[in-house]
Design an enzyme around this catalytic site. Structure first.
Site, PDB file in Angstrom:
ATOM      1  N   ASP A   1      -5.613  64.394  42.951  1.00 55.61           N
ATOM      2  CA  ASP A   1      -7.004  63.938  43.041  1.00 55.61           C
ATOM      3  C   ASP A   1      -7.552  64.104  44.469  1.00 55.61           C
ATOM      4  O   ASP A   1      -8.709  64.469  44.658  1.00 55.61           O
ATOM      5  CB  ASP A   1      -7.076  62.459  42.607  1.00 55.61           C
ATOM      6  CG  ASP A   1      -8.476  62.037  42.214  1.00 55.61           C
ATOM      7  OD1 ASP A   1      -9.363  62.898  42.076  1.00 55.61           O
ATOM      8  OD2 ASP A   1      -8.670  60.809  42.044  1.00 55.61           O
TER       9      ASP A   1
ATOM     10  N   GLN B   1     -12.968  60.118  58.379  1.00 58.34           N
ATOM     11  CA  GLN B   1     -12.155  61.119  57.680  1.00 58.34           C
ATOM     12  C   GLN B   1     -10.703  61.061  58.168  1.00 58.34           C
ATOM     13  O   GLN B   1      -9.767  61.106  57.362  1.00 58.34           O
ATOM     14  CB  GLN B   1     -12.766  62.516  57.920  1.00 58.34           C
ATOM     15  CG  GLN B   1     -12.196  63.598  57.036  1.00 58.34           C
ATOM     16  CD  GLN B   1     -12.634  63.484  55.580  1.00 58.34           C
ATOM     17  OE1 GLN B   1     -13.380  62.590  55.206  1.00 58.34           O
ATOM     18  NE2 GLN B   1     -12.142  64.369  54.755  1.00 58.34           N
TER      19      GLN B   1
ATOM     20  N   HIS C   1     -18.160  64.414  41.966  1.00 61.57           N
ATOM     21  CA  HIS C   1     -17.316  64.101  40.807  1.00 61.57           C
ATOM     22  C   HIS C   1     -17.792  64.809  39.541  1.00 61.57           C
ATOM     23  O   HIS C   1     -18.155  64.177  38.558  1.00 61.57           O
ATOM     24  CB  HIS C   1     -17.251  62.574  40.587  1.00 61.57           C
ATOM     25  CG  HIS C   1     -16.443  61.872  41.631  1.00 61.57           C
ATOM     26  ND1 HIS C   1     -17.007  61.202  42.689  1.00 61.57           N
ATOM     27  CD2 HIS C   1     -15.100  61.769  41.779  1.00 61.57           C
ATOM     28  CE1 HIS C   1     -16.043  60.695  43.446  1.00 61.57           C
ATOM     29  NE2 HIS C   1     -14.881  61.029  42.920  1.00 61.57           N
TER      30      HIS C   1
ATOM     31  N   HIS D   1     -10.039  63.072  34.031  1.00 61.39           N
ATOM     32  CA  HIS D   1      -9.896  61.811  34.786  1.00 61.39           C
ATOM     33  C   HIS D   1     -11.182  61.264  35.402  1.00 61.39           C
ATOM     34  O   HIS D   1     -11.213  60.097  35.805  1.00 61.39           O
ATOM     35  CB  HIS D   1      -8.818  61.951  35.870  1.00 61.39           C
ATOM     36  CG  HIS D   1      -9.328  62.574  37.126  1.00 61.39           C
ATOM     37  ND1 HIS D   1      -9.542  63.922  37.253  1.00 61.39           N
ATOM     38  CD2 HIS D   1      -9.720  62.037  38.312  1.00 61.39           C
ATOM     39  CE1 HIS D   1     -10.010  64.173  38.449  1.00 61.39           C
ATOM     40  NE2 HIS D   1     -10.139  63.047  39.121  1.00 61.39           N
ATOM     41  N   ASP D   2     -12.237  62.083  35.498  1.00 61.41           N
ATOM     42  CA  ASP D   2     -13.506  61.572  36.038  1.00 61.41           C
ATOM     43  C   ASP D   2     -14.663  61.785  35.061  1.00 61.41           C
ATOM     44  O   ASP D   2     -15.839  61.797  35.479  1.00 61.41           O
ATOM     45  CB  ASP D   2     -13.829  62.240  37.385  1.00 61.41           C
ATOM     46  CG  ASP D   2     -13.167  61.535  38.569  1.00 61.41           C
ATOM     47  OD1 ASP D   2     -13.054  60.297  38.529  1.00 61.41           O
ATOM     48  OD2 ASP D   2     -12.751  62.229  39.522  1.00 61.41           O
TER      49      ASP D   2
ATOM     50  N   HIS E   1     -14.599  69.453  40.320  1.00 58.19           N
ATOM     51  CA  HIS E   1     -13.572  68.567  40.904  1.00 58.19           C
ATOM     52  C   HIS E   1     -12.419  68.422  39.913  1.00 58.19           C
ATOM     53  O   HIS E   1     -11.251  68.588  40.278  1.00 58.19           O
ATOM     54  CB  HIS E   1     -14.185  67.208  41.256  1.00 58.19           C
ATOM     55  CG  HIS E   1     -13.160  66.140  41.481  1.00 58.19           C
ATOM     56  ND1 HIS E   1     -12.216  66.210  42.487  1.00 58.19           N
ATOM     57  CD2 HIS E   1     -12.892  64.988  40.799  1.00 58.19           C
ATOM     58  CE1 HIS E   1     -11.418  65.145  42.425  1.00 58.19           C
ATOM     59  NE2 HIS E   1     -11.807  64.395  41.410  1.00 58.19           N
TER      60      HIS E   1
HETATM   61 ZN   LIG Z   1     -11.133  62.452  40.873  1.00 57.74          ZN
END
Ligand SMILES: [Zn+2]
Length: 300
Positions: free
Chosen positions: A218, A271, A67, A107-108, A71
């Site tokens: 995202d 996954q 993050h 956003h992060d 990213h």
């Molecule tokens: Zn993210």
């Protein structure tokens, strides 16, 4: 300063990866997105202020395994690719495009490499401040802090109405990146799209669409060609295992399998579970939505 074209940066490419770009290249690619969406002209953003803001955003990402700034940059590229190649920018309008691009990049912000449930388990100060969507509230607070910092005010020449609208769209969009929010809202959204009752003239509908677009971008690493996808999955797993290590060593608890290094053999199965339960449904519904919008010729 010469900024290469979107084509040269491969910014329209859904198979995009940032592996060959250095940090300066990633920042220049961001400038290209703002230029091509004509946000600089429309919102009278001073070029130097935009450059400084981008540098501040990048600096306020920590050097965590997944993050991090890269990213955020990849999420923004996917938003750019979607809104340009589908011409969704015409549906969204300039203000929402600006807010969504800012949302993707921010956003992060200040992510610590640990998730919301960790904040609660560790009773971190952030968890005391926000009991739900803990990190997402923090990412939004950080975004506003940077937007209001001297020399970084890219919204400085917006009217008061535009400013409060951008901030409101930004808040909804960043909070929508909490997967718990996605799970809470997706039932209603999927039903609405399947019944073809989604009138984009309604703000509530637009908000839901923007929220789903944030999720789409995202988690978009899962849509990339195998070598890219595999490399990103390893980064995500790496960060999860690091959280698991802290949980074991400091909180003296057994982490969930996804964050437990000793359960790494289960990674492929987990996954596939992630793809089936989270990713595939949102991409399927967005294809339906795109089809509806195209057939309504909303932007004709
Ligand atoms: Zn993210």
């Amino acid at each position: 300063m010469k900024i290469a074209s979107a084509q040269a940066f491969r910014l329209y490419d859904f198979k995009f990866d940032d592996f060959s770009l250095d940090d300066e290249g990633s920042l220049k690619a961001c400038l290209r997105m703002f230029l091509d969406l004509d946000l600089i002209g429309r919102f009278h953003i001073e070029y130097e202020v935009l450059c400084r803001w981008l540098l501040s955003v990048k600096r306020n990402y920590r050097n965590v395994t997944y993050h991090n700034w890269r990213h955020a940059f990849n999420v923004a590229q996917m938003m750019f690719a979607i809104i340009t190649t589908t011409q969704w920018w015409k549906v969204l309008g300039e203000l929402e495009c600006l807010a969504l691009l800012v949302a993707c990049l921010c956003h992060d912000l200040d992510h610590r490499g640990t998730n919301n449930s960790f904040q609660i388990k560790a009773s971190s100060p952030l968890a005391q401040l926000y009991t739900t969507s803990t990190m997402e509230h923090h990412h939004f607070d950080q975004s506003v802090m940077i937007l209001n910092s001297c020399g970084n005010q890219i919204l400085g020449n917006c009217t008061p109405d535009e400013y409060s609208r951008v901030i409101s769209v930004l808040e909804d969009a960043i909070l929508a990146t909490d997967l718990a929010v996605y799970f809470r809202k997706r039932g209603g959204f999927f039903a609405m799209v399947k019944s073809k009752q989604c009138d984009l003239n309604w703000e509530e509908v637009r908000e839901q669409v923007r929220g789903m677009m944030m999720t789409v971008c995202d988690i978009a690493a899962i849509t990339k060609p195998w070598p890219t996808q595999k490399q990103v999955a390893e980064l995500v797993a790496g960060e999860f295992f690091e959280q698991g290590d802290i949980e074991k060593q400091e909180l003296k608890i057994t982490p969930i399998d996804m964050m437990n290094r000793e359960k790494k053999d289960k990674l492929p199965v987990m996954q596939v579970g992630f793809i089936d339960s989270i990713c595939l449904p949102v991409y399927e519904v967005c294809i339906c939505l795109l089809y509806i919008v195209v057939s309504c010729k909303i932007w004709a």
